[in-house]
Design an enzyme around this catalytic site. Structure first.
Site, PDB file in Angstrom:
ATOM      1  N   LYS A 187      70.780  39.507  55.856  1.00 52.01           N
ATOM      2  CA  LYS A 187      70.473  38.210  55.262  1.00 52.01           C
ATOM      3  C   LYS A 187      69.254  38.270  54.343  1.00 52.01           C
ATOM      4  O   LYS A 187      69.198  37.540  53.357  1.00 52.01           O
ATOM      5  CB  LYS A 187      70.328  37.107  56.318  1.00 52.01           C
ATOM      6  CG  LYS A 187      69.225  37.327  57.323  1.00 52.01           C
ATOM      7  CD  LYS A 187      69.273  36.216  58.347  1.00 52.01           C
ATOM      8  CE  LYS A 187      68.116  36.276  59.326  1.00 52.01           C
ATOM      9  NZ  LYS A 187      67.719  37.617  59.797  1.00 52.01           N
ATOM     10  N   ARG A 212      64.661  29.517  63.342  1.00 49.51           N
ATOM     11  CA  ARG A 212      65.204  30.481  64.291  1.00 49.51           C
ATOM     12  C   ARG A 212      65.421  29.864  65.663  1.00 49.51           C
ATOM     13  O   ARG A 212      65.911  30.554  66.559  1.00 49.51           O
ATOM     14  CB  ARG A 212      64.229  31.640  64.422  1.00 49.51           C
ATOM     15  CG  ARG A 212      64.751  32.948  63.845  1.00 49.51           C
ATOM     16  CD  ARG A 212      63.705  33.966  64.124  1.00 49.51           C
ATOM     17  NE  ARG A 212      64.066  35.322  63.949  1.00 49.51           N
ATOM     18  CZ  ARG A 212      63.781  36.032  62.855  1.00 49.51           C
ATOM     19  NH1 ARG A 212      63.239  35.469  61.813  1.00 49.51           N
ATOM     20  NH2 ARG A 212      64.053  37.315  62.845  1.00 49.51           N
ATOM     21  N   ARG A 258      65.753  42.097  70.337  1.00 49.38           N
ATOM     22  CA  ARG A 258      65.852  41.077  69.284  1.00 49.38           C
ATOM     23  C   ARG A 258      67.254  40.470  69.231  1.00 49.38           C
ATOM     24  O   ARG A 258      67.416  39.294  68.958  1.00 49.38           O
ATOM     25  CB  ARG A 258      65.492  41.681  67.916  1.00 49.38           C
ATOM     26  CG  ARG A 258      64.024  42.018  67.809  1.00 49.38           C
ATOM     27  CD  ARG A 258      63.722  42.744  66.538  1.00 49.38           C
ATOM     28  NE  ARG A 258      63.743  41.863  65.381  1.00 49.38           N
ATOM     29  CZ  ARG A 258      63.852  42.283  64.129  1.00 49.38           C
ATOM     30  NH1 ARG A 258      63.983  43.558  63.869  1.00 49.38           N
ATOM     31  NH2 ARG A 258      63.842  41.434  63.136  1.00 49.38           N
ATOM     32  N   ARG A 270      67.324  51.601  58.961  1.00 48.48           N
ATOM     33  CA  ARG A 270      66.522  50.766  58.068  1.00 48.48           C
ATOM     34  C   ARG A 270      65.136  51.367  57.857  1.00 48.48           C
ATOM     35  O   ARG A 270      64.543  51.920  58.783  1.00 48.48           O
ATOM     36  CB  ARG A 270      66.392  49.380  58.716  1.00 48.48           C
ATOM     37  CG  ARG A 270      66.187  48.287  57.720  1.00 48.48           C
ATOM     38  CD  ARG A 270      66.843  47.029  58.176  1.00 48.48           C
ATOM     39  NE  ARG A 270      65.865  46.179  58.873  1.00 48.48           N
ATOM     40  CZ  ARG A 270      65.969  44.865  58.904  1.00 48.48           C
ATOM     41  NH1 ARG A 270      66.971  44.242  58.326  1.00 48.48           N
ATOM     42  NH2 ARG A 270      65.077  44.175  59.568  1.00 48.48           N
ATOM     43  N   ARG A 315      60.134  50.375  60.899  1.00 45.51           N
ATOM     44  CA  ARG A 315      59.241  49.357  61.467  1.00 45.51           C
ATOM     45  C   ARG A 315      59.355  49.336  62.986  1.00 45.51           C
ATOM     46  O   ARG A 315      60.428  49.546  63.532  1.00 45.51           O
ATOM     47  CB  ARG A 315      59.628  47.965  60.933  1.00 45.51           C
ATOM     48  CG  ARG A 315      59.148  47.721  59.548  1.00 45.51           C
ATOM     49  CD  ARG A 315      59.359  46.308  59.036  1.00 45.51           C
ATOM     50  NE  ARG A 315      60.280  45.443  59.751  1.00 45.51           N
ATOM     51  CZ  ARG A 315      61.036  44.521  59.154  1.00 45.51           C
ATOM     52  NH1 ARG A 315      60.982  44.340  57.861  1.00 45.51           N
ATOM     53  NH2 ARG A 315      61.824  43.762  59.841  1.00 45.51           N
TER      54      ARG A 315
HETATM   55  P1  AMP Z   1      62.312  39.108  60.429  1.00 51.62           P
HETATM   56  O1  AMP Z   1      61.682  39.966  59.402  1.00 51.62           O
HETATM   57  O2  AMP Z   1      62.818  37.794  59.876  1.00 51.62           O
HETATM   58  O3  AMP Z   1      63.380  39.805  61.222  1.00 51.62           O
HETATM   59  O4  AMP Z   1      61.162  38.701  61.463  1.00 51.62           O
HETATM   60  C1  AMP Z   1      60.438  39.670  62.202  1.00 51.62           C
HETATM   61  C2  AMP Z   1      59.803  39.024  63.420  1.00 51.62           C
HETATM   62  O5  AMP Z   1      58.916  37.967  62.994  1.00 51.62           O
HETATM   63  C3  AMP Z   1      60.759  38.354  64.383  1.00 51.62           C
HETATM   64  O6  AMP Z   1      61.326  39.270  65.294  1.00 51.62           O
HETATM   65  C4  AMP Z   1      59.848  37.352  65.065  1.00 51.62           C
HETATM   66  O7  AMP Z   1      58.991  37.984  66.014  1.00 51.62           O
HETATM   67  C5  AMP Z   1      58.950  36.887  63.923  1.00 51.62           C
HETATM   68  N1  AMP Z   1      59.528  35.713  63.243  1.00 51.62           N
HETATM   69  C6  AMP Z   1      59.964  35.631  61.952  1.00 51.62           C
HETATM   70  N2  AMP Z   1      60.417  34.412  61.669  1.00 51.62           N
HETATM   71  C7  AMP Z   1      60.299  33.684  62.806  1.00 51.62           C
HETATM   72  C8  AMP Z   1      60.624  32.348  63.178  1.00 51.62           C
HETATM   73  N3  AMP Z   1      61.178  31.497  62.302  1.00 51.62           N
HETATM   74  N4  AMP Z   1      60.340  31.952  64.448  1.00 51.62           N
HETATM   75  C9  AMP Z   1      59.760  32.794  65.329  1.00 51.62           C
HETATM   76  N5  AMP Z   1      59.459  34.061  65.072  1.00 51.62           N
HETATM   77  C10 AMP Z   1      59.721  34.521  63.815  1.00 51.62           C
END
Ligand code: AMP
Length: 215
Positions: A13, A88, A171, A127, A160
């Site tokens: 996404k 989320r 996750r 990744r 990462r």
């Molecule tokens: P992402 O890069 O979007 O996969 O986000 C990486 C991490 O950031 C996630 O696993 C969460 O720990 C945190 N995170 C990002 N966006 C949110 C959100 N909207 N609500 C809560 N945690 C978030």
């Protein structure tokens, strides 16, 4: 144009959100990127968020909601945005609706990029992210021109912490428990659209563009 991208971590996404943002000249807002930038800068927010992110857990709603509301005030949001990684949780979605409704505004589409868990796990292990600018690649599907080096800024690529297999499984569990309910939430609102995320990124993008431009 206001769009939400939904999908499991690793569904692609983020890649699609960036392409949409570029095509329609609106910002790509990734809460994950904002947190990572804060971690890098060593801010208080970054320190708080890191504790959760490193464990594959969600950052508490109140931290995320304040952050995104601030971001919406930036002038580049005037013609809309593509949200990637927000909302989320149902409380985040409700906070977003409330803020938009106050301004007589609404999200047009919530686009779910659908990919089965098994494929997610395979994908995430390949990744790679740039240590400096955060650009993301994949060893097989989105390779860099020079192995291990970012195409954008020339710095080193890493796996990462939150893309490591044990964290990915965590996750995915968190995604199914806390984020997947958003699919029904937006379906009930009549704005959910699903695309098959197992196609190659260009096909998926074309399918998303058809959705966005169809109505
Ligand atoms: P992402 O890069 O979007 O996969 O986000 C990486 C991490 O950031 C996630 O696993 C969460 O720990 C945190 N995170 C990002 N966006 C949110 C959100 N909207 N609500 C809560 N945690 C978030």
């Amino acid at each position: 144009m206001k769009i939400i991208m939904l999908g499991a971590p690793g569904a692609g996404k983020g890649t699609q959100a960036k392409k949409l943002a570029a095509k329609y000249n609106i910002p790509h807002i990734s809460t994950g990127d904002i947190f990572r930038a804060n971690i890098k800068e060593g801010t208080e927010l970054g320190k708080k968020a890191k504790v959760y992110m490193d464990q594959g857990l969600l950052v508490p709603d109140e931290l995320v909601v304040d952050l995104i509301m601030d971001r919406f005030k930036q002038p580049d949001c005037v013609n809309g945005y593509v949200l990637d990684g927000f909302p989320r949780t149902i409380p985040q979605a409700k906070a977003l609706d409330e803020a938009l409704t106050k301004n007589n505004d609404a999200i047009e589409y919530a686009i779910d990029v659908d990919v089965p868990d098994e494929e997610i796990v395979n994908r995430m292990s390949g990744r790679r992210a740039c240590v400096a600018c955060g650009a993301t690649y994949h060893l097989v599907t989105i390779p860099t021109k020079v192995e291990g080096i970012c195409d954008v800024c020339g710095k080193e690529l890493i796996l990462r912490d939150d893309d490591k297999p044990e964290t990915v499984l965590k996750r995915l569990k968190v995604y199914h428990e806390q984020t997947q309910p958003l699919i029904d939430y937006y379906r009930e609102k009549g704005i959910l659209r699903s695309v098959d995320g197992t196609n190659d990124p260009t096909t998926t993008f074309n399918n998303i563009v058809k959705i966005v431009e169809a109505e």
